[in-house]
Design a protein around this motif. Sequence first.
Motif, PDB file in Angstrom:
ATOM      1  N   UNK A 193       0.868  -1.180   0.000  1.00 42.26           N
ATOM      2  CA  UNK A 193       0.000   0.000   0.000  1.00 42.26           C
ATOM      3  C   UNK A 193       0.906   1.231   0.000  1.00 42.26           C
ATOM      4  N   UNK A 194       0.898   2.028  -1.069  1.00 42.17           N
ATOM      5  CA  UNK A 194       1.832   3.151  -1.164  1.00 42.17           C
ATOM      6  C   UNK A 194       1.420   4.350  -0.315  1.00 42.17           C
ATOM      7  N   UNK A 195       1.297   4.113   0.984  1.00 44.56           N
ATOM      8  CA  UNK A 195       0.981   5.199   1.905  1.00 44.56           C
ATOM      9  C   UNK A 195       1.936   5.151   3.088  1.00 44.56           C
ATOM     10  N   UNK A 196       2.057   6.287   3.759  1.00 48.99           N
ATOM     11  CA  UNK A 196       2.919   6.396   4.936  1.00 48.99           C
ATOM     12  C   UNK A 196       2.128   7.107   6.019  1.00 48.99           C
ATOM     13  N   UNK A 197       2.050   6.503   7.184  1.00 52.24           N
ATOM     14  CA  UNK A 197       1.251   7.036   8.277  1.00 52.24           C
ATOM     15  C   UNK A 197       2.107   7.933   9.167  1.00 52.24           C
ATOM     16  N   UNK A 198       1.650   9.167   9.390  1.00 50.10           N
ATOM     17  CA  UNK A 198       2.308  10.110  10.285  1.00 50.10           C
ATOM     18  C   UNK A 198       1.456  10.188  11.548  1.00 50.10           C
ATOM     19  N   UNK A 199       1.992   9.727  12.662  1.00 50.35           N
ATOM     20  CA  UNK A 199       1.208   9.627  13.884  1.00 50.35           C
ATOM     21  C   UNK A 199       1.549  10.735  14.868  1.00 50.35           C
ATOM     22  N   UNK A 200       0.519  11.378  15.366  1.00 50.26           N
ATOM     23  CA  UNK A 200       0.571  12.340  16.463  1.00 50.26           C
ATOM     24  C   UNK A 200       1.809  13.234  16.384  1.00 50.26           C
ATOM     25  N   UNK A 201       1.964  13.867  15.212  1.00 46.97           N
ATOM     26  CA  UNK A 201       3.110  14.740  15.017  1.00 46.97           C
ATOM     27  C   UNK A 201       2.715  16.165  15.368  1.00 46.97           C
ATOM     28  N   UNK A 202       3.571  16.831  16.116  1.00 45.96           N
ATOM     29  CA  UNK A 202       3.310  18.234  16.413  1.00 45.96           C
ATOM     30  C   UNK A 202       3.630  19.046  15.165  1.00 45.96           C
ATOM     31  N   UNK A 231      -9.580  11.695   3.904  1.00 44.76           N
ATOM     32  CA  UNK A 231     -10.197  11.080   5.082  1.00 44.76           C
ATOM     33  C   UNK A 231      -9.195  10.324   5.959  1.00 44.76           C
ATOM     34  N   UNK A 232      -7.930  10.740   5.920  1.00 45.37           N
ATOM     35  CA  UNK A 232      -6.920  10.033   6.709  1.00 45.37           C
ATOM     36  C   UNK A 232      -6.420  10.858   7.897  1.00 45.37           C
ATOM     37  N   UNK A 233      -6.973  12.052   8.107  1.00 40.45           N
ATOM     38  CA  UNK A 233      -6.367  12.964   9.068  1.00 40.45           C
ATOM     39  C   UNK A 233      -7.312  13.274  10.232  1.00 40.45           C
ATOM     40  N   UNK A 234      -6.692  13.536  11.365  1.00 43.27           N
ATOM     41  CA  UNK A 234      -7.373  14.046  12.558  1.00 43.27           C
ATOM     42  C   UNK A 234      -6.468  15.085  13.196  1.00 43.27           C
ATOM     43  N   UNK A 235      -7.069  16.183  13.688  1.00 42.20           N
ATOM     44  CA  UNK A 235      -6.294  17.239  14.319  1.00 42.20           C
ATOM     45  C   UNK A 235      -6.719  17.386  15.777  1.00 42.20           C
ATOM     46  N   UNK A 236      -5.703  17.672  16.617  1.00 42.22           N
ATOM     47  CA  UNK A 236      -5.927  17.783  18.055  1.00 42.22           C
ATOM     48  C   UNK A 236      -5.172  18.995  18.578  1.00 42.22           C
ATOM     49  N   UNK A 245     -10.195  18.615  17.146  1.00 43.79           N
ATOM     50  CA  UNK A 245     -10.723  19.796  16.475  1.00 43.79           C
ATOM     51  C   UNK A 245     -11.821  19.355  15.522  1.00 43.79           C
ATOM     52  N   UNK A 246     -12.942  20.033  15.584  1.00 44.90           N
ATOM     53  CA  UNK A 246     -14.099  19.686  14.758  1.00 44.90           C
ATOM     54  C   UNK A 246     -13.743  19.823  13.276  1.00 44.90           C
ATOM     55  N   UNK A 247     -13.971  18.788  12.459  1.00 45.19           N
ATOM     56  CA  UNK A 247     -13.668  18.873  11.024  1.00 45.19           C
ATOM     57  C   UNK A 247     -14.367  20.032  10.320  1.00 45.19           C
ATOM     58  N   UNK A 248     -15.449  20.509  10.911  1.00 41.06           N
ATOM     59  CA  UNK A 248     -16.147  21.648  10.290  1.00 41.06           C
ATOM     60  C   UNK A 248     -15.353  22.936  10.427  1.00 41.06           C
ATOM     61  N   UNK A 269      -1.490  24.807  20.325  1.00 42.69           N
ATOM     62  CA  UNK A 269      -0.638  23.627  20.130  1.00 42.69           C
ATOM     63  C   UNK A 269      -1.398  22.672  19.234  1.00 42.69           C
ATOM     64  N   UNK A 270      -0.848  22.393  18.076  1.00 44.96           N
ATOM     65  CA  UNK A 270      -1.576  21.605  17.094  1.00 44.96           C
ATOM     66  C   UNK A 270      -0.861  20.290  16.827  1.00 44.96           C
ATOM     67  N   UNK A 271      -1.590  19.173  16.951  1.00 38.44           N
ATOM     68  CA  UNK A 271      -1.068  17.847  16.641  1.00 38.44           C
ATOM     69  C   UNK A 271      -1.958  17.210  15.586  1.00 38.44           C
ATOM     70  N   UNK A 272      -1.406  16.219  14.895  1.00 40.52           N
ATOM     71  CA  UNK A 272      -2.194  15.585  13.832  1.00 40.52           C
ATOM     72  C   UNK A 272      -1.796  14.140  13.629  1.00 40.52           C
ATOM     73  N   UNK A 273      -2.772  13.349  13.231  1.00 40.78           N
ATOM     74  CA  UNK A 273      -2.540  12.037  12.623  1.00 40.78           C
ATOM     75  C   UNK A 273      -2.963  12.186  11.171  1.00 40.78           C
ATOM     76  N   UNK A 274      -2.112  11.772  10.260  1.00 43.31           N
ATOM     77  CA  UNK A 274      -2.520  11.831   8.854  1.00 43.31           C
ATOM     78  C   UNK A 274      -1.698  10.832   8.045  1.00 43.31           C
ATOM     79  N   UNK A 275      -2.142  10.622   6.838  1.00 41.32           N
ATOM     80  CA  UNK A 275      -1.518   9.624   5.984  1.00 41.32           C
ATOM     81  C   UNK A 275      -1.114  10.276   4.670  1.00 41.32           C
ATOM     82  N   UNK A 276       0.108   9.959   4.225  1.00 37.98           N
ATOM     83  CA  UNK A 276       0.615  10.457   2.954  1.00 37.98           C
ATOM     84  C   UNK A 276       0.571   9.310   1.948  1.00 37.98           C
TER      85      UNK A 276
END
Length: 629
Positions: A193-202, A231-236, A245-248, A269-276
Amino acid sequence: MAKINKDGFFDVDLPVQLLPQHLEELFNEGGWSTLGKYRSIAPLINSKGEKDPYRKTFAETYLFESKGSDDQHRYFGFTTGYGGKVTPFGEEPVISKDTFLGELRDVTPNGAQVPKSVFEVVVKPFVPSSLLVYRENGDLVNPKETPFVVDGEKGTITFNSSQEGKLRATYALTDNAPDLVKRLWFFTFEAFIPTKLILRSELPDQAELIDEPGAVFRFKIRPGNQRIKENSYQFFETVDGTVPIDPADYTVNHDEGTVTFKDGTEPLTLFADYEIEAVKDESGSFGDIEVTPFDPKKPTELMGAAYNAFRYIYPSIPTAVSFIPQQELGLGWGRDSQVYFWGNITKDRLVAYFRLDPAPDPDSTYFAPIYIGRLSTIGKTPRMNNVLIGGSRSEDEITYSDNLKIGRNVVDYGVNTSNGNSSVLIQRSVGGAMYQKHYLAFITHDANVDPSHESRFNPSVYTGKYHISPMYLVHPADGFVGRLDEVYAIHPKNIAQLDELEVKETSESEHVGTGDGVRKEFHLFHKPVIDEDTEVRLVSDTGCTTLTKAEFVEFNPDEPPTEGKFTVDGANKKLILGGSPIEGVEVIVTYNYSQTYRYTLADTPRTPFRLVNMSPYAPIGLGFLKENL
């Protein structure tokens, strides 16, 4: 011009500098398409613990897939590493105009509106100040009289005017240029699967604030053809994820790698999970993928970089293939030296040997084996019928250990996990177990009767012929699993490397399968000669139906045989019946075959063909198909 004959045999000389690219071409010609290719890159860390922006290490990886004649999909890849060197100024390796690597390739864009000529070097990047350009007659091009612009990183020379004829160049390489290939690591996997997961990165470490209205962050997307996956990301606002953080409240531009907050304010302070995810270009390349620093001379770190670039589902422990016993090549070998590569390849499997040009030092060049792909079987087959065997020096072997991790992947599949060097690797057994040790089996005398390895044995004094045996794979729990496809075990007695053997035999009552009321196709071990001896017997408790040459029809993929007839797809060694034998009917075939096999004996220390605990006679040579006569 094709490098592979109609029966899958090849014998080619490949440049050691460009070995990965030429292997890709050969594998493609043999029926294995490129699934993808990429480079894992990482900056060197200097003495201050800082990243060096100019010097990097690389893990170059190529991935292949094939749908075999048994309709099973198989995957494999290989990786080579380089970089990490710091060469003093003036001591850089130099490409000479008088070698084939000194050729310049015309890459001028089609339909260019201005009279320009763009040329590209074969090996890059290079040191711009070192470049000397020559015309075909040997005259040096004077940049004052014929101006051109040099891009050492891209490897291009752009002239301000159109240039006629071929050009050549002498130039020095930077520390980031590909090194000479001395070893490869092959591996298999169940999915890629040509994706890379970035976990809880500031995000201040992964993104930058853009100076424009609104709080807009641009993600630092890794180099290459990459984007943020939908649809691979979440922000905190906190690292523990308690304040999502609300996606809206934000929008994401996937291609540009930006996130914009609607209220126009920057979260404290912004953190995120996302996929490249990466996208292939026209050549099948995913480009460069940045990974954590690694040492390309350490096999587990190199393969960790290859595995970390994307997501692999159940990858194997990589199987090493070494060309030389020492770490580095001596000056006797240059960047235009050859690697001799011979073997047999079909869309089912590859069996081959590598050998670096032995002229500088024959004792320092291995006959290095590789087998990848299908096992010929009858009845039940391995759940994933994909075999991997290699040969390497001891330092390159990645050995099993409890909870072994390569990159982020745990590759501990139990205490009997195979790596393809210390034992034979089968991807999944009949019962579904992954990557378990299998052993070689063939007809032989006990090795204890020949402790000094001085017996004659070949050829036999009775017949004057050489003793050869099919090479089977066995497992202590499963028994005989199958045999290597079109491969014979040959004792290394009174025979020399690359000798050829002619095999003319009758396969008497070869059991090729059992009917189930649906199946019409069955695999033979060899391509048959259809003659009066050809006989297909359908045997059940109630009797036997025999088909002979009279019931044979020429193979036509668009016109299957009718009931009571049979045909043979010779290229895939398939017997195709005009009807489906009912459940329990045994399909038994007698046929003649006439073939030529080439002999080679591996001399790499870490290969099952030389290990006494893996082979009933060690060392044992292989004969692989060269031609159907």
